[in-house]
Write an enzyme that holds these catalytic residues in place. Structure first.
Site, mmCIF file in Angstrom:
data_model
loop_
_atom_site.group_PDB
_atom_site.id
_atom_site.type_symbol
_atom_site.label_atom_id
_atom_site.label_comp_id
_atom_site.label_asym_id
_atom_site.label_seq_id
_atom_site.Cartn_x
_atom_site.Cartn_y
_atom_site.Cartn_z
ATOM 1 N N ARG A 97 0.834 -1.204 0.000
ATOM 2 C CA ARG A 97 0.000 0.000 0.000
ATOM 3 C C ARG A 97 0.869 1.255 0.000
ATOM 4 O O ARG A 97 0.525 2.263 -0.627
ATOM 5 C CB ARG A 97 -0.943 -0.002 1.199
ATOM 6 C CG ARG A 97 -1.870 1.221 1.226
ATOM 7 C CD ARG A 97 -2.865 1.170 2.360
ATOM 8 N NE ARG A 97 -3.952 0.248 2.058
ATOM 9 C CZ ARG A 97 -4.304 -0.764 2.819
ATOM 10 N NH1 ARG A 97 -3.638 -1.007 3.938
ATOM 11 N NH2 ARG A 97 -5.314 -1.554 2.491
ATOM 12 N N ALA A 98 1.989 1.233 0.706
ATOM 13 C CA ALA A 98 2.871 2.403 0.735
ATOM 14 C C ALA A 98 3.387 2.720 -0.664
ATOM 15 O O ALA A 98 3.459 3.897 -1.051
ATOM 16 C CB ALA A 98 4.033 2.155 1.686
#
Length: 366
Positions: A263-264
């Protein structure tokens, strides 16, 4: 028939009370002092709400709510909706009228706060004190831009694209890591320690409190230009491309930070795309990734992980290096270690020694 004096007096006194108060003038977004990182993060999610919102952490009195209201005033015809801590899930996402569905076959939606915030800003003060179920549902809608309302097997969907801004004071409690990771970007504010900057902040606020209209007028041109830049960036956003070097650099930064999942990486690249669009460019550069990296990684970085420097992220470990490390690992846990595998050794019998006689105690004195 003449009016009763008492009735006439009641009408005259009640008229001012029924008149609506004028809308307060919001603090200009361009008048914020010393909040460049916060302003940039808010502009990025205004260009691309799919980034997932901004979490603002910091002590009281650091312009967290002021910045959120200023962003809503910057965007054209953008509503500003506040989510109270005591709200229910139905108040947040809405509900369906089953009675209407049974009687007429039509599904009637009672919209919630996310529907009212469509096209604007949804503000959550002290989001760390909000029930986890509400935070989870809120982040789902903010990331997808679509709200689904379900009840008794009946569902209805509607668009809900808004800029999510959550604030929290870490002294009052933390967010669970699972919910913290769901916020796209984060900015952590601190009390101003520079005397000159502190004086500039106070002077700016005092001038606004004395004459909000005059301060707003002095920033009108800057606000208009900034709002136009946001609209232009929104139109350009779908055409902005991610070159391979930008993807590689984002992945290297995420690995250095030791984050969980990808997700980062995704948030970093979406924010870098929004940054390029704000600058009027149709391709993301490595510099764009570096500019937004800390906003995307700060609240996801594992304890003890290194903070990446621009274009100096560690390279991922090669398979050969991983094999060498795995070969060396059993040797460190061998017999030479103080914490060796004692379970593989047979028990050693230990003899006992008969204690010597203690002798006879002397008799007690009379």
């Amino acid at each position: 028939m003449p009016l009763n004096p008492d009735m006439r007096s009641t009408e005259q006194t009640s008229a001012p009370a029924s008149a609506s108060a004028p809308e307060p003038v919001p603090f200009p977004f361009t008048a914020l002092v010393g909040q460049q990182a916060l302003q940039r993060a808010l502009l990025l999610v205004a260009v691309d709400p799919g980034i997932g919102g901004v979490l603002i952490g910091g002590p009281r009195g650091t312009a967290k709510s002021t910045a959120a209201r200023a962003l809503a005033a910057l965007l054209p015809q953008a509503p500003f909706v506040t989510l109270p801590l005591a709200a229910s899930l139905e108040q947040l996402v809405g509900t369906l009228s089953i009675e209407d569905a049974l009687q007429s076959g039509a599904v009637r939606l009672s919209p919630g706060l996310v529907a009212r915030a469509h096209g604007g800003v949804l503000y959550v003060d002290e989001v760390n004190l909000l029930p986890d179920a509400l935070v989870d549902a809120l982040l789902d809608v903010a990331a997808s831009g679509v709200n689904t309302v379900e009840r008794d097997g009946i569902s209805q969907r509607h668009a809900a694209r808004f800029v999510l801004v959550g604030t929290m004071n870490p002294e009052e409690g933390e967010l669970r890591p699972q919910l913290l990771d769901r916020f796209g970007l984060s900015v952590w504010l601190h009390n101003p320690t520079d005397a000159a900057q502190r004086q500039q902040i106070v002077r700016s606020r005092l001038l606004f409190d004395a004459d909000p209209g005059a301060v707003a007028e002095s920033h009108a041109d800057a606000l208009q230009n900034l709002a136009a830049s946001v609209l232009d960036a929104q139109a350009l956003l779908p055409r902005v491309q991610w070159p391979d070097d930008a993807l590689t650099h984002a992945g290297a930064l995420a690995l250095t930070a030791g984050v969980d999942g990808v997700r980062a990486d995704l948030v970093m690249l979406r924010a870098a795309r929004a940054s390029a669009a704000l600058d009027g460019r149709d391709a993301v550069t490595v510099a764009d990734v570096d500019a937004v990296a800390e906003l995307a990684l700060h609240h996801r970085r594992q304890v003890g992980a290194q903070q990446p420097t621009p274009q100096a992220a560690q390279k991922p470990q090669s398979p050969a290096q991983g094999q060498d490390a795995s070969k060396a690992q059993p040797e460190s846990a061998g017999a030479g270690s103080a914490d060796g595998d004692w379970g593989a050794m047979p028990p050693v019998p230990v003899g006992t020694v008969r204690p010597a006689a203690a002798g006879v105690l002397p008799p007690k004195k009379a």
